[in-house]
Design a protein around this motif. Sequence first.
Motif: not given
Length: 655
Positions: A168-171, A284-289, A293-298
């Motif tokens: 829940g918190p992650m999504m 750019d600085w945020f891309l890696i985060f 987050i996208a991988t966890i959501a996937a």
Amino acid sequence: MSHQKDLQKLTAAGLLISLGIIYGDIGTSPLYVFKAIVGLGHTNFSQRISETLVVGGVSLIIWTLTLQTTLKYVVITLRADNKGEGGIFSLFSLVRRKAKWLIVPAVLGGCALLADGIITPPITISSAIEGLTTYYPNLPTVQIVIAIIAVLFIIQQFGTSLVGKAFGPMMFIWFSMMGVLGINYIIKMPEILKALNPYYAYHLLTSDYNAFIILGAVFLCTTGAEALYSDLGHCGRKNIQISWIYVKTCLVLNYLGQAVWLLQHKGQSIDLSINNPFYKIMPDWFLIFGIGIATIAAVIASQALISGSFTLIAEAVRLNLWPKVRINYPSEQKGQLYVPSVNWLLCFGCIGVVLLFRHEAKMQAAYGLSITVAMLMTTILVSKYLQRKKVPAYLIGIFLAIYLTIEGIFLVGNLHKFMEGGWFTLSIGLVLFTIMWTWFTARKIKNRYVKFIEIDDYFNIIKEMSEDDSVPKYASQLVYLTSANFNSEIESKIIYSILQKQPKRADVYWLVHVDVVDEPYKSEYEVDFLVPGKLIRVDFKLGFRVEQQINLLFRKVVEDLVKNGEIDITSTYKSLNKHKIVGDFRFVVIEKVLSRSHYLSLYEKIIMFIYRELKKISLSEERNFGLDLSFVTVEKVPLMLTSPESVKLERVNHH
């Protein structure tokens, strides 16, 4: 039941859980939808970006989410809850009394959903991981995706309630991130908000020769709507409806933001395979985060789909639409199940998809075709449900007209995907359909040849045999599983087993009947003393979500009856009786074997052939009913397809 009531209440926890479980599929679609629309049908993915395409595309997305997801699923379909449970088989249970043919849309829809479950994890995880190629162009994405998928399926057997708490918190972080990134770009070009006007969607469809192909790509934004309904039981309607408002807002903001980025490159040719607009709107600085987050959501999205597939198969087993398979309950949490056979089937299927298509862009080609089929089937079943609820016919007509049209158009829009990879999910769907249809039909064929007889004709002989010392005692308590729906009847094969096939003397004969009812969690029983103290019938009424552990349930019934002084199960052997030792129980499971099949039509012969093969890999009856194998006798009884009278034979005497 209290648990059910809790779920229906609107709570902060309920909202958080629904964010974690339900929106995985729909929530991760911004990763690839725009890429699919703009990179349309161009294998090199570089295409000049036009304003009509971008504004029209985002307008189509917004209106698809509004009409398809919000109106059809969140507002209308969620009302079709079966005592708090949702999903295509729950819906089928609600309306199956209406018409025999409704089994077809139910089975088709269920198979389409399962087939789709094989392509969702690969496409979402690939689209997340492929974001890393911006940093590392030579990254072996295929191997990474396969590794993540393998780990995901391996951990299923330990139950997912632990991980579930973090979902829940992650999504919530994921959706909020998408909303903020979108707003960040909308501020730069507020006029993008004109896309909220459906005129632009209409304009794109009428002006572009690729209209249907565009629709096939747009459809990807609503693929998770079916899952949303299936998870009704986990979260409750109110929680889903309220949390959807937040989810939809964040999704729309993100799509608008992506549209702005694309418009900033209007007229340019962009290689979308390395420029995914989803990642391009991140600083750019945020891309890696963002990629993390996208991988966890996937992964969460895939998890939700896997759990959904387990629930679907468990319901299919109880509704006699799927071979009996082992179902484990890894944790105490309600609705948490693990079906080993389906888990590994999905696992190999997903890895197969990754190896076959290799890139997320190619998977989009295969994605969405089978889900349109599932949505059309749900529309048909929902219309029957509305009919049952006495909704005025003209409203049902409007509902059908709108949704059969929308989904019909999407289906046509997705048909071009057949050659590009849609054949893969459809062929998996076809295999699943064959299994379900065979299991369902074979049972009907076998039941045609089961002969029921009046049980009271045999009351006296059973009573006499029970007291006849010249017949060796088979067991103190003898239990038969019967499929006779009325307690006045019994299968002739049970009487044959008791009286003729090695006569079986017992102190008490029990007949146990299980009736799977349309309510998900019902657990009731009735007892009928046919011959007091000699022949007792127990009827279980169990919901299609209740585990059929006949061993435990039957033991509980016997304990209740003993406690109430209705029966005495002490052994009648003199030496044991004086020490008050309980008599032994024995279960007899009778397997019906079709002896001759040449009376069946070709179609029925094929069905029975496939059925026999499936039977080899499915659980035996006794295991399926959770019986203790040390107390079970399995008897094979031939089903006679013709009576001896119809055989013509002439006797000739030689002198």
